[in-house]
Design an enzyme around this catalytic site. Sequence first.
Site, PDB file in Angstrom:
ATOM      1  N   LYS A 196      -0.538   0.060   8.047  1.00 17.86           N
ATOM      2  CA  LYS A 196      -1.227   0.960   7.117  1.00 17.86           C
ATOM      3  C   LYS A 196      -2.725   1.023   7.431  1.00 17.86           C
ATOM      4  CE  LYS A 196       2.311   0.189   3.657  1.00 17.86           C
ATOM      5  NZ  LYS A 196       2.793  -0.494   2.462  1.00 17.86           N
TER       6      LYS A 196
ATOM      7  N   GLN B 183       0.732  -4.867  -1.737  1.00 17.13           N
ATOM      8  CA  GLN B 183       1.950  -4.927  -0.928  1.00 17.13           C
ATOM      9  C   GLN B 183       3.023  -5.771  -1.625  1.00 17.13           C
ATOM     10  OE1 GLN B 183       2.463  -3.228   2.077  1.00 17.13           O
ATOM     11  NE2 GLN B 183       4.564  -3.927   1.853  1.00 17.13           N
TER      12      GLN B 183
ATOM     13  N   ASP C  12       0.502   4.270  -4.207  1.00 15.97           N
ATOM     14  CA  ASP C  12       1.913   3.979  -3.923  1.00 15.97           C
ATOM     15  C   ASP C  12       2.820   4.769  -4.870  1.00 15.97           C
ATOM     16  OD1 ASP C  12       2.570   2.412  -1.761  1.00 15.97           O
ATOM     17  OD2 ASP C  12       2.182   0.503  -2.781  1.00 15.97           O
TER      18      ASP C  12
END
Length: 291
Positions: free
Chosen positions: A52, A96, A119
């Site tokens: 990412k 994460q 997200d």
Amino acid sequence: MIILDGKKTSQEIRNEIAEEVKTISAKGGKKPHLAAVLVGNNGASITYVNAKIRDCEEVGYTSSLIKLSETISEKELLQEVAKLNADEDVDGFIVQLPLPKHIDEQKVIMAINPEKDVDGFHPENLGKMALNLPSYLPATPMGIMDLLDRYNVETGGKHCVVVGRSHIVGLPASILMGRNSYPGNATVTLTHSRTTNLKELLQDADMIIAALGKPNFITADMVKEGVVIIDVGTTRVVDKSKKSGHRLVGDVDFKEVSKKAGFITPVPGGVGPMTRVSLLKNTLMAVRKKL
Ligand code: NAP
């Protein structure tokens, strides 16, 4: 049969994003800033987060990686989230997953400012998605929608069977496919491990989104001619012929099913690269809101 090439399509989207970042900078705007929080030393999580960060560099974003110890308390992690919420330079951030077992993931997700939740996991964003309001979409379902859109795959009135109901893939994908929009307007059946007539449902499907995580689970006898196949599954299986010692296998038996399919995503090179680019899209959306 047409291959839905996620690698090529995601590269096209990256190029478009990089161009927009240049335009924003040329007008005196700041570069989009994505922050990622990584807790502990989970190998897969480290790989994902590093990818990412690399993606951000490629399109000209600023990125920050906040590495925290496996033993961090829930309270301390929530304080880190609060700091990122308050940091005006950070446009969006992710925590994460998975988190260590002593931390309540849902509590952490709920603590993220929905405006920065790139997200798309916060209930406010999921709720807006369900209501067809502008929101950050979860990365994988968004990548699927983009792939269908870029290949002009017809979805209206089709019977779409989604296999798997996880909060990050199956459930949101089923909502998006049923929305009154394009891609969407499908008649959706959401299936899971308690579904008793999966084979019959699959045999009736015009489109299948497979997200169950069982390699080669969907075989040619389960699908009809012309079906659209979106294979989300990525399971690592041992393969001594590979340098890495493993390969990624999808939920669909690509070799046989592709002979019947109208469109199909490969694994790897289908949904995976599209998922990665979705995070960049959401971060750009966070910046656009402020322009
Ligand atoms: P997950 O959280 O493990 O959920 C799996 C879902 O599949 C569950 O809803 C489960 O039902 C259902 N299921 C399991 N066995 C089934 C069966 N025999 N018949 C019907 N449904 C069944 O999975 P996930 O996180 O959504 O991930 C699914 C796969 O996609 C994994 O291989 C993952 O690695 C991959 N993935 C890929 C990407 C990408 O970017 N390519 C992104 C995310 C995930 P229950 O709810 O009843 O347990």
